[in-house]
Design a protein around this motif. Structure first.
Motif, mmCIF file in Angstrom:
data_model
loop_
_atom_site.group_PDB
_atom_site.id
_atom_site.type_symbol
_atom_site.label_atom_id
_atom_site.label_comp_id
_atom_site.label_asym_id
_atom_site.label_seq_id
_atom_site.Cartn_x
_atom_site.Cartn_y
_atom_site.Cartn_z
ATOM 1 N N THR A 188 0.863 -1.174 0.000
ATOM 2 C CA THR A 188 0.000 0.000 0.000
ATOM 3 C C THR A 188 0.901 1.225 0.000
ATOM 4 N N VAL A 189 0.334 2.394 -0.232
ATOM 5 C CA VAL A 189 1.167 3.602 -0.209
ATOM 6 C C VAL A 189 1.747 3.840 1.187
ATOM 7 N N GLY A 190 1.004 3.462 2.214
ATOM 8 C CA GLY A 190 1.509 3.615 3.577
ATOM 9 C C GLY A 190 2.715 2.732 3.830
ATOM 10 N N GLU A 191 2.643 1.494 3.390
ATOM 11 C CA GLU A 191 3.770 0.581 3.544
ATOM 12 C C GLU A 191 4.963 1.045 2.716
ATOM 13 N N LEU A 192 4.686 1.508 1.514
ATOM 14 C CA LEU A 192 5.765 1.975 0.642
ATOM 15 C C LEU A 192 6.423 3.233 1.212
ATOM 16 N N MET A 195 8.801 2.184 3.720
ATOM 17 C CA MET A 195 9.969 1.605 3.075
ATOM 18 C C MET A 195 10.914 2.693 2.555
ATOM 19 N N MET A 196 10.344 3.737 1.944
ATOM 20 C CA MET A 196 11.174 4.848 1.454
ATOM 21 C C MET A 196 11.959 5.475 2.596
ATOM 22 N N ASN A 197 11.302 5.657 3.718
ATOM 23 C CA ASN A 197 11.972 6.203 4.906
ATOM 24 C C ASN A 197 13.040 5.247 5.425
ATOM 25 N N GLY A 198 12.620 4.020 5.648
ATOM 26 C CA GLY A 198 13.480 3.047 6.317
ATOM 27 C C GLY A 198 14.683 2.620 5.510
ATOM 28 N N LEU A 367 13.473 -10.793 -6.792
ATOM 29 C CA LEU A 367 12.156 -10.691 -6.162
ATOM 30 C C LEU A 367 12.206 -11.208 -4.726
ATOM 31 N N ASP A 368 12.928 -12.291 -4.517
ATOM 32 C CA ASP A 368 13.047 -12.847 -3.159
ATOM 33 C C ASP A 368 13.764 -11.856 -2.244
ATOM 34 N N ALA A 369 14.823 -11.233 -2.764
ATOM 35 C CA ALA A 369 15.563 -10.262 -1.960
ATOM 36 C C ALA A 369 14.697 -9.051 -1.638
ATOM 37 N N TYR A 370 13.949 -8.586 -2.641
ATOM 38 C CA TYR A 370 13.034 -7.451 -2.410
ATOM 39 C C TYR A 370 11.976 -7.821 -1.380
ATOM 40 N N ASN A 371 11.427 -9.004 -1.481
ATOM 41 C CA ASN A 371 10.342 -9.396 -0.583
ATOM 42 C C ASN A 371 10.821 -9.482 0.865
ATOM 43 N N THR A 372 12.077 -9.834 1.057
ATOM 44 C CA THR A 372 12.645 -9.848 2.402
ATOM 45 C C THR A 372 12.633 -8.437 2.997
ATOM 46 N N ILE A 373 12.987 -7.450 2.175
ATOM 47 C CA ILE A 373 12.943 -6.047 2.621
ATOM 48 C C ILE A 373 11.501 -5.618 2.840
ATOM 49 N N ARG A 374 10.648 -5.942 1.880
ATOM 50 C CA ARG A 374 9.227 -5.538 1.914
ATOM 51 C C ARG A 374 8.557 -5.961 3.217
ATOM 52 N N LYS A 375 8.833 -7.172 3.663
ATOM 53 C CA LYS A 375 8.157 -7.707 4.843
ATOM 54 C C LYS A 375 8.457 -6.900 6.110
ATOM 55 N N ASN A 376 9.569 -6.152 6.101
ATOM 56 C CA ASN A 376 9.898 -5.315 7.261
ATOM 57 C C ASN A 376 8.961 -4.127 7.421
ATOM 58 N N TYR A 377 8.224 -3.794 6.369
ATOM 59 C CA TYR A 377 7.414 -2.578 6.390
ATOM 60 C C TYR A 377 5.912 -2.840 6.228
ATOM 61 N N LEU A 378 5.528 -4.100 6.230
ATOM 62 C CA LEU A 378 4.117 -4.428 6.050
ATOM 63 C C LEU A 378 3.290 -4.012 7.260
ATOM 64 N N ILE A 379 2.139 -3.456 6.990
ATOM 65 C CA ILE A 379 1.186 -3.065 8.047
ATOM 66 C C ILE A 379 0.073 -4.081 8.145
ATOM 67 N N TYR A 380 -0.197 -4.811 7.065
ATOM 68 C CA TYR A 380 -1.352 -5.703 6.968
ATOM 69 C C TYR A 380 -0.878 -7.145 6.736
ATOM 70 N N PRO A 381 -1.682 -8.136 7.147
ATOM 71 C CA PRO A 381 -1.330 -9.526 6.884
ATOM 72 C C PRO A 381 -1.041 -9.761 5.391
ATOM 73 N N ASP A 382 -0.002 -10.559 5.132
ATOM 74 C CA ASP A 382 0.461 -10.724 3.768
ATOM 75 C C ASP A 382 -0.285 -11.829 3.042
#
Length: 384
Positions: A188-192, A195-198, A367-382
């Motif tokens: 979502t834009v909130g999660e992204l 991520m931009m910050n972090g 994609l796997d490497a990105y998803n590892t980063i992505r999961k650090n910023y998720l707000i909602y169940p994946d």
């Protein structure tokens, strides 16, 4: 699987209409924090609280909205893709509207000086080259550099149930791709924004004073039908699901339905060898004034009934690519294709004749490497 997903989509859409609450509608989480503040809004026609525009809602609640910043397609969402949007005043409220699509893509210091806080509330579709997230990047950067707090009113991602496509390389950074994320990023834009910050993606690795007002009752695997079309040529669920796959045709001579009432749902070219389906692009005010292949009868494929569980694929692009004897007649904007892809490797693979399966398999490690980063910023169940 497709039948099951379709049933889930229909059930999910009915349920979400009752249960999902976008951030803007969770007024108890932000109204009291905005009292006594001078507010700047980054918004467009998708910024609603129920049936009311967010601007009108805040003014009705006696909050001091001083200035509106608008993205691509403008404050009312009726400008063509790529059309420069001028500064103006909102005819209803008289409030100044500053365009962030044109020469000025980032709020200037003088445009922020008299503001206490900014709010970003725009419906995204979860695709890297959809420019609302680039606007958010510049807004976050401006807020960080001018010590202004930012609220992001989050909204569901209609393509948030998967990630796919090549990850952007730094040398292909542009307004249609500013971050090292895949074509379909699954945030979502909130999660992204988190991520931009972090990840330090803002200029000089500054961090924005960020508050995300989250969506209620949302999960990434939940189908979501947008109540308002996010831009002039994404009019329905079908176009939004096909958008990441068909946008690559924007770098070609083929039409993807701009100039019809079913954009991003068909593909065609003025050559009978392209397919049995026929359509003729026309100038349509508020959607596409000067579409590709204007006034020409195009032949191709009709995807309006494609399964809604379909994810990003290159199969349509490869099919048309191979139908053209002269590849330069088809791929007319090579640099644009590479910017959309975020890399020049994809085009090299296509020209080398690699199969769809081989190309997609080549993305998996990144994609796997990105998803590892992505999961650090998720707000909602994946979704997995």
């Amino acid at each position: 699987m497709r039948i099951v997903w379709m049933l889930l989509f229909l059930i999910g859409c009915q349920a979400s209409a009752q249960e999902i609450q976008p951030g803007a509608e969770r007024t108890d989480l932000y109204l009291s924090q905005l009292e006594g503040k001078t507010i700047g809004l980054v918004c467009n026609h998708t910024s609603t609280v129920g049936e009311l525009h967010l601007l009108d809602f805040l003014l009705n609640n006696k909050l001091a909205v001083k200035r509106v910043f608008s993205p691509e397609h403008g404050f009312r969402g009726n400008a063509d893709a790529g059309e420069v949007v001028a500064d103006q005043r909102d005819p209803k409220t008289g409030i100044e509207v500053v365009s962030l699509y044109g020469e000025n893509k980032k709020p200037r210091a003088d445009q922020l000086a008299d503001l206490d806080v900014l709010i970003f509330d725009i419906q995204d579709v979860g695709v890297r080259f959809y420019t609302y997230i680039s606007t958010m990047h510049y807004v976050m950067e401006a807020c960080a550099q001018n010590n202004k707090p930012l609220f992001v009113f989050d909204r569901p991602n209609p393509n948030g149930d998967y990630i796919a496509g090549p990850v952007l390389k730094p040398e292909f950074r542009s307004f249609v791709g500013m971050h090292p994320i895949p074509v379909v990023h699954g945030c979502t834009v909130g999660e992204l924004a988190q991520m931009m910050n972090g990840e330090g993606w803002l200029e000089n690795e500054v961090a924005c004073d960020l508050t995300v007002v989250p969506v209620a009752n949302y999960t990434h695997d939940m189908p979501y039908s947008l109540p308002v079309k996010p831009s002039p040529n994404l009019p329905n669920d079908q176009s939004i699901r096909l958008y990441p796959s068909l946008c690559f045709f924007e770098a070609t001579s083929a039409s993807i339905g701009r100039g019809t009432y079913f954009p991003f749902q068909v593909i065609g070219y003025p050559d009978e060898r392209m397919g049995d389906f026929q359509f003729t692009p026309e100038s349509i005010e508020g959607m596409s004034k000067n579409p590709k292949q204007l006034g020409k009868l195009c032949y191709g494929v009709d995807l309006r009934n494609a399964p809604l569980d379909e994810t990003f694929t290159l199969k349509y692009f490869l099919d048309f690519y191979h139908k053209f004897e002269d590849k330069c007649e088809f791929l007319t904007r090579e640099r644009w294709f590479n910017l959309l892809a975020g890399t020049d490797e994809l085009l090299k693979e296509i020209r080398a004749g690699k199969s769809l399966e081989t190309i997609e398999k080549g993305w998996q490690k990144e994609l796997d490497a990105y998803n590892t980063i992505r999961k650090n910023y998720l707000i909602y169940p994946d979704f997995n």
